[in-house]
Design a protein around this motif. Structure first.
Motif, PDB file in Angstrom:
ATOM      1  N   ARG A 496      66.988  40.561  18.808  1.00  0.00           N
ATOM      2  CA  ARG A 496      65.902  39.574  18.743  1.00  0.00           C
ATOM      3  C   ARG A 496      64.555  40.256  18.973  1.00  0.00           C
ATOM      4  O   ARG A 496      63.588  40.002  18.254  1.00  0.00           O
ATOM      5  CB  ARG A 496      66.125  38.475  19.781  1.00  0.00           C
ATOM      6  N   LYS A 497      64.506  41.164  19.970  1.00  0.00           N
ATOM      7  CA  LYS A 497      63.254  41.875  20.244  1.00  0.00           C
ATOM      8  C   LYS A 497      62.841  42.740  19.060  1.00  0.00           C
ATOM      9  O   LYS A 497      61.658  42.827  18.726  1.00  0.00           O
ATOM     10  CB  LYS A 497      63.411  42.748  21.499  1.00  0.00           C
ATOM     11  N   LEU A 498      63.813  43.383  18.426  1.00  0.00           N
ATOM     12  CA  LEU A 498      63.508  44.216  17.269  1.00  0.00           C
ATOM     13  C   LEU A 498      62.940  43.375  16.140  1.00  0.00           C
ATOM     14  O   LEU A 498      61.927  43.750  15.514  1.00  0.00           O
ATOM     15  CB  LEU A 498      64.762  44.959  16.805  1.00  0.00           C
ATOM     16  N   GLY A 499      63.552  42.232  15.873  1.00  0.00           N
ATOM     17  CA  GLY A 499      63.037  41.349  14.825  1.00  0.00           C
ATOM     18  C   GLY A 499      61.635  40.863  15.134  1.00  0.00           C
ATOM     19  O   GLY A 499      60.767  40.804  14.253  1.00  0.00           O
ATOM     20  N   GLU A 500      61.400  40.518  16.394  1.00  0.00           N
ATOM     21  CA  GLU A 500      60.085  40.009  16.791  1.00  0.00           C
ATOM     22  C   GLU A 500      59.003  41.074  16.647  1.00  0.00           C
ATOM     23  O   GLU A 500      57.899  40.784  16.163  1.00  0.00           O
ATOM     24  CB  GLU A 500      60.145  39.524  18.245  1.00  0.00           C
ATOM     25  N   VAL A 501      59.306  42.306  17.060  1.00  0.00           N
ATOM     26  CA  VAL A 501      58.266  43.327  16.991  1.00  0.00           C
ATOM     27  C   VAL A 501      58.012  43.753  15.544  1.00  0.00           C
ATOM     28  O   VAL A 501      56.862  44.053  15.175  1.00  0.00           O
ATOM     29  CB  VAL A 501      58.623  44.546  17.877  1.00  0.00           C
ATOM     30  N   LEU A 502      59.043  43.738  14.685  1.00  0.00           N
ATOM     31  CA  LEU A 502      58.813  44.042  13.273  1.00  0.00           C
ATOM     32  C   LEU A 502      57.951  42.970  12.624  1.00  0.00           C
ATOM     33  O   LEU A 502      57.098  43.260  11.779  1.00  0.00           O
ATOM     34  CB  LEU A 502      60.143  44.178  12.529  1.00  0.00           C
ATOM     35  N   GLU A 503      58.158  41.724  13.049  1.00  0.00           N
ATOM     36  CA  GLU A 503      57.314  40.645  12.536  1.00  0.00           C
ATOM     37  C   GLU A 503      55.877  40.801  13.031  1.00  0.00           C
ATOM     38  O   GLU A 503      54.918  40.624  12.275  1.00  0.00           O
ATOM     39  CB  GLU A 503      57.876  39.290  12.978  1.00  0.00           C
ATOM     40  N   GLN A 504      55.737  41.177  14.295  1.00  0.00           N
ATOM     41  CA  GLN A 504      54.406  41.356  14.893  1.00  0.00           C
ATOM     42  C   GLN A 504      53.642  42.499  14.224  1.00  0.00           C
ATOM     43  O   GLN A 504      52.415  42.423  14.038  1.00  0.00           O
ATOM     44  CB  GLN A 504      54.555  41.634  16.395  1.00  0.00           C
ATOM     45  N   LEU A 505      54.369  43.553  13.849  1.00  0.00           N
ATOM     46  CA  LEU A 505      53.728  44.741  13.283  1.00  0.00           C
ATOM     47  C   LEU A 505      53.544  44.664  11.773  1.00  0.00           C
ATOM     48  O   LEU A 505      52.944  45.567  11.183  1.00  0.00           O
ATOM     49  CB  LEU A 505      54.544  45.993  13.636  1.00  0.00           C
ATOM     50  N   ARG A 506      54.081  43.613  11.132  1.00  0.00           N
ATOM     51  CA  ARG A 506      53.946  43.488   9.677  1.00  0.00           C
ATOM     52  C   ARG A 506      52.465  43.364   9.312  1.00  0.00           C
ATOM     53  O   ARG A 506      51.753  42.515   9.823  1.00  0.00           O
ATOM     54  CB  ARG A 506      54.699  42.236   9.202  1.00  0.00           C
ATOM     55  N   GLY A 507      52.008  44.277   8.485  1.00  0.00           N
ATOM     56  CA  GLY A 507      50.606  44.267   8.101  1.00  0.00           C
ATOM     57  C   GLY A 507      49.678  44.766   9.188  1.00  0.00           C
ATOM     58  O   GLY A 507      48.465  44.523   9.140  1.00  0.00           O
ATOM     59  N   TYR A 508      50.216  45.480  10.185  1.00  0.00           N
ATOM     60  CA  TYR A 508      49.414  46.011  11.284  1.00  0.00           C
ATOM     61  C   TYR A 508      48.339  46.954  10.731  1.00  0.00           C
ATOM     62  O   TYR A 508      48.630  47.889  10.005  1.00  0.00           O
ATOM     63  CB  TYR A 508      50.326  46.762  12.257  1.00  0.00           C
ATOM     64  N   SER A 509      47.096  46.695  11.079  1.00  0.00           N
ATOM     65  CA  SER A 509      45.993  47.469  10.508  1.00  0.00           C
ATOM     66  C   SER A 509      45.351  48.423  11.513  1.00  0.00           C
ATOM     67  O   SER A 509      44.411  49.145  11.176  1.00  0.00           O
ATOM     68  CB  SER A 509      44.915  46.519   9.952  1.00  0.00           C
ATOM     69  N   GLY A 510      45.840  48.416  12.744  1.00  0.00           N
ATOM     70  CA  GLY A 510      45.272  49.302  13.759  1.00  0.00           C
ATOM     71  C   GLY A 510      45.767  50.727  13.602  1.00  0.00           C
ATOM     72  O   GLY A 510      46.431  51.080  12.620  1.00  0.00           O
ATOM     73  N   SER A 511      45.455  51.550  14.594  1.00  0.00           N
ATOM     74  CA  SER A 511      45.863  52.957  14.536  1.00  0.00           C
ATOM     75  C   SER A 511      47.366  53.059  14.687  1.00  0.00           C
ATOM     76  O   SER A 511      48.016  52.221  15.318  1.00  0.00           O
ATOM     77  CB  SER A 511      45.177  53.759  15.648  1.00  0.00           C
ATOM     78  N   VAL A 512      47.906  54.116  14.127  1.00  0.00           N
ATOM     79  CA  VAL A 512      49.350  54.310  14.186  1.00  0.00           C
ATOM     80  C   VAL A 512      49.802  54.589  15.622  1.00  0.00           C
ATOM     81  O   VAL A 512      50.916  54.232  16.018  1.00  0.00           O
ATOM     82  CB  VAL A 512      49.778  55.442  13.231  1.00  0.00           C
ATOM     83  N   ALA A 513      48.929  55.201  16.439  1.00  0.00           N
ATOM     84  CA  ALA A 513      49.277  55.436  17.843  1.00  0.00           C
ATOM     85  C   ALA A 513      49.450  54.110  18.566  1.00  0.00           C
ATOM     86  O   ALA A 513      50.368  53.934  19.375  1.00  0.00           O
ATOM     87  CB  ALA A 513      48.202  56.281  18.518  1.00  0.00           C
ATOM     88  N   GLY A 514      48.571  53.155  18.272  1.00  0.00           N
ATOM     89  CA  GLY A 514      48.701  51.826  18.862  1.00  0.00           C
ATOM     90  C   GLY A 514      49.966  51.127  18.403  1.00  0.00           C
ATOM     91  O   GLY A 514      50.627  50.421  19.174  1.00  0.00           O
ATOM     92  N   LEU A 515      50.323  51.318  17.144  1.00  0.00           N
ATOM     93  CA  LEU A 515      51.546  50.720  16.606  1.00  0.00           C
ATOM     94  C   LEU A 515      52.766  51.226  17.378  1.00  0.00           C
ATOM     95  O   LEU A 515      53.649  50.442  17.756  1.00  0.00           O
ATOM     96  CB  LEU A 515      51.657  51.069  15.127  1.00  0.00           C
ATOM     97  N   ILE A 516      52.814  52.529  17.626  1.00  0.00           N
ATOM     98  CA  ILE A 516      53.946  53.108  18.351  1.00  0.00           C
ATOM     99  C   ILE A 516      53.997  52.568  19.771  1.00  0.00           C
ATOM    100  O   ILE A 516      55.071  52.266  20.305  1.00  0.00           O
ATOM    101  CB  ILE A 516      53.852  54.647  18.344  1.00  0.00           C
TER     102      ILE A 516
END
Length: 775
Positions: A496-516
């Motif tokens: 569930r957490k994996l699905g939620e974070v993939l949804e949250q990061l979809r279209g993420y426009s910030g820095s890749v360091a922040g994404l990680i």
């Protein structure tokens, strides 16, 4: 090591001056030998322990010692020279032939420990004490395959999936455990406890015994058995002790600081009561404890078991100048488990430049050094790390700048499991799946479900990976649509957490360091890594690799798509770099006995040097071991040494980046640099007194006395004598890191650590575990 060095013109001390006596003239000893070397060469017929500092020309000294003994009439057939490995044996054979070739002397046999062990093994077979064995010695591949079969059979069921995924790690752990048990007479259970493995790896004890049962059933032996089996046989059979002992008059052993218990016992049995034994080594360079080596063998056990040995030293180095010698002495003199020998730069040794860099970023500093010293070829440069994860951001920046480098096979940052898993994550969240074939998407799905592991058994994980790979997008939707009630609670929570974070990061426009960072926090990534790691050290190594990769990407300030394009270019660079060119990237453990014109040591900060010990470790012994590692690293250089630490104001950070290492204060850089530079530049005939700006220390005073110099200046005092440790505003604990004292009573004090823990400590033992961070 330079064994032959030019005669110097201006001797700086009486102790190091060449002497000419009727005896030395008759022996035809070369003029360049120092008094210490001559004393060793011409010593009498007695046991001897020689402490030889790094770069001290011991190979030449030992060769001349043997020539002297042969000229005195000793029978070469009753002399034995033991070397640590084959390359050392070959090097010593060459040097001995060079020294003796004009005299027509018959030479003694030079063997490695393992060659001698194998000879005894075959003899014990003939005598009926050991069973015959196949002449075909077990290969590493055969041992690894058997270890793999036994691991799969004996490990607990809850490790089965992890074992299948990380076969290499588990096989290396099993084979390493088997070898380490065979360096000692200790029971397998004791060795297991000393290694600090968790209970879930207790199967290794049964694995060892099962491996031995298989090996003996096949009448095979391994490289380790060449020593283990004959020594065990001698230990258990007094007739064998009489059979092997007292056959030699003289035994000489090199690199004795690397000796383990099995090697020490073999030497003792072969020597018996007859042989006079000389051992040579440097306790300060004992860094192979993980292979069973211990400083105590050269410091205490030899003297206890070989009566009243003559103690001699080779204290002059011909490798590096005064500045490095002073740094190394100041550092290592904080250890108690050592001989009180100061390393001293010989007058013939060229000056060595030293620089201490206080910087926020190791990788940028390394690039600056390489740019500023372009006259030093990259092939003459070694960048030495405490652990491999430290190399990640440095290697990536070298790739990006197209600077050639060399690194051990399989250790490249781009090919680590962690970096590959992050790359898979970036592919998913940046919408790059559509152009990939399904087989490639399947591999990405597998990596994602294991980063961190979602808690499914391998068949279930494979089924879910194929389900995700069937679609080129919307993986978050597929995960969140799962029937979580049908899954085990832990797996349901993680998916569930994996699905939620993939949804949250979809279209993420910030820095890749922040994404990680977002991904790691939401999925409890680091806890997942720790829960499945073989050891505490391997867990921290993997986590630090992620940190290092993220820090590198943070410096680029690019999004996920830009990061993928950049990584693709770096991989192309990595595949094109030519072996044998460029700077060497290596760990300190791999550099023993080697040297380079330029050495760079990044990571002089708490957590790396000294490396954080495990909670169950002896804190003092761990700290002394870490000092020896840095001592070895610093003494690999000849011309320039660069030390990289953090700014003095640096405080511990949430990502694990720590403040300056306590070793920076211990090696007294300002004093070593000022005094060492003056020694390099002075006129020996006239300059006999010096007033220093830096605070004086007992080490600097002793060094000056050896040089015939009078030092003037203010004496450095220990902060601990001014006020108690617990009255300092901040303290560093060897295990728990930085903290502040918040309360105290008559016998104890309470410390609030950066991680949030509050703990009480005894005032009586505070000096063993706490230090004052540099101001």
């Amino acid at each position: 090591m330079r064994d032959r060095y030019p005669r110097y013109q201006l001797a700086r001390t009486i102790a190091s001056m060449p002497i000419h006596t009727p005896e030395s003239a008759a022996l035809d000893l070369p003029d360049f030998l120092t008094n210490e070397q001559r004393a060793i060469i011409t010593a009498g017929y007695e046991h001897s322990v020689i402490t030889a500092v790094a770069g001290s020309g011991k190979t030449s000294t030992l060769a001349w010692r043997i020539r002297y003994l042969l000229q005195q009439g000793h029978d070469p057939g009753r002399m034995l020279v033991l070397m640590f490995n084959r390359s050392a044996r070959v090097d010593f054979e060459r040097k001995l032939q060079e020294v003796c070739h004009q005299n027509g002397l018959a030479l003694p046999e030079i063997r490695t420990y393992h060659a001698m062990g194998l000879r005894l093994y075959k003899r014990f077979v003939r005598e009926g004490y050991l069973p015959a064995f196949s002449e075909k010695i077990l290969t590493e591949q055969e041992i690894s395959f058997q270890a793999w079969l036994l691991t799969r059979r004996l490990a607990p069921e809850d490790l089965a999936d992890e074992i299948r995924r990380n076969k290499k790690d588990f096989v290396e752990t099993a084979t390493g455990f088997i070898d380490l048990v065979k360096t000692t007479l200790s029971p397998t259970e004791i060795v297991f406890e000393e290694l600090g493995y968790s209970d879930k790896h207790r199967y290794l004890i049964d694995l060892f015994h099962s491996f031995e049962q298989w090996r003996k059933g096949q009448s095979r032996i391994s490289f380790a058995d060449m020593l283990y089996e004959p020594v065990m046989a001698i230990h258990q059979n007094p007739p064998l002790q009489r059979l092997v002992g007292n056959k030699m008059d003289l035994i000489l052993v090199d690199e004795y600081q690397d000796t383990n218990e099995i090697q020490h016992l073999l030497l003792r049995y072969v020597a018996g009561d007859r042989a006079r034994v000389t051992v040579v080594g440097d306790p300060d360079q004992t860094i192979y404890e993980f292979r069973g080596a211990k400083p105590e063998f050269i410091l205490k056990r030899f003297s206890d078991e070989f009566e009243s040995p003559l103690e001699q030293t080779l204290s002059y180095t011909f490798r590096y100048g005064h500045r490095v010698a002073l740094l190394a002495n100041h550092l290592i003199c904080h250890n108690t488990g050592r001989r009180d020998v100061l390393c001293h730069s010989h007058p013939s040794t060229p000056a060595t430049e030293t620089t201490l860099h206080r910087a926020e970023n190791d990788a940028d500093t390394v690039l600056q050094i390489l740019d500023q010293e372009a006259d030093v070829t990259l092939a003459n440069t070694a960048i030495l790390f405490r652990v491999w994860s430290q190399s990640v951001p440095i290697e990536l920046k070298l790739l990006a700048r197209q600077i050639p480098y060399r690194i051990d096979a399989g250790k490249g940052a781009l090919f680590s499991r962690e970096v590959q898993a992050i790359t898979a994550l970036l592919m998913v969240v940046s919408g790059k799946l559509e152009k990939l074939p399904e087989d490639d998407r399947l591999e990405l799905a597998r990596q994602l479900l294991r980063f961190p592991h979602v808690g499914l058994k391998e068949p279930e994980l494979e089924q879910l990976a194929r389900f995700l790979a069937g679609s080129a997008n919307g993986w978050h939707e597929r995960l969140l649509a799962l029937d979580f009630g049908a899954l085990a609670p832990m797996a349901a929570r993680k998916l569930r957490k994996l699905g939620e974070v993939l949804e949250q990061l979809r279209g993420y426009s910030g820095s890749v360091a922040g994404l990680i960072t977002v991904y790691a926090e939401h999925t409890d990534l680091y806890e997942g890594v720790r829960s499945l790691a073989l050891t505490h050290d391997s867990a921290e190594e993997r986590i630090d690799t992620i940190h290092g990769f993220r820090e590198y990407l943070k410096g680029l300030n690019i999004d996920a798509g830009g990061a993928l394009a950049h990584l693709k270019a770096l991989r192309q660079q990595a595949s094109e770099k030519q072996a044998g060119e460029g700077a060497l990237l290596s760990t300190i453990h791999r550099t023993k006995g080697l040297e380079w014109p330029r050495v760079i040591i990044p990571g002089l900060q708490e957590k790396y040097l000294p490396h954080s010990p495990r909670p169950k470790d002896d804190a003092r012994a761990s700290l002394e071991s870490e000092r020896r590692l840095l001592y070895v690293a610093m003494t690999r250089t000849r011309q320039t040494l660069h030390l990289i630490t953090r700014p003095m104001s640096k405080q511990p950070h949430l990502d694990g980046d720590q403040g300056p290492s306590r070793f920076v204060e211990e090696f007294c850089f300002d004093l070593a640099n000022e005094f060492g530079r003056w020694l390099d530049e002075r006129t020996p005939d006239t300059d006999r007194s010096l007033k220093l700006e830096a605070l004086l220390t007992p080490v600097s005073s002793r060094y000056a006395e050896q040089e015939g110099i009078t030092l003037q200046g203010e004496i450095k005092t220990n902060d601990n004598t001014i006020s108690p440790l617990w009255h300092q505003p901040r303290l560093n604990h060897t295990i728990f890191g930085a903290g502040a004292v918040v309360a105290e009573d008559e016998s104890s004090f309470e410390v609030h650590f950066a991680g949030g823990e509050k703990m009480n400590f005894s005032k009586k033992s505070a000096h063993l575990y706490f230090s004052i961070p540099p101001r």
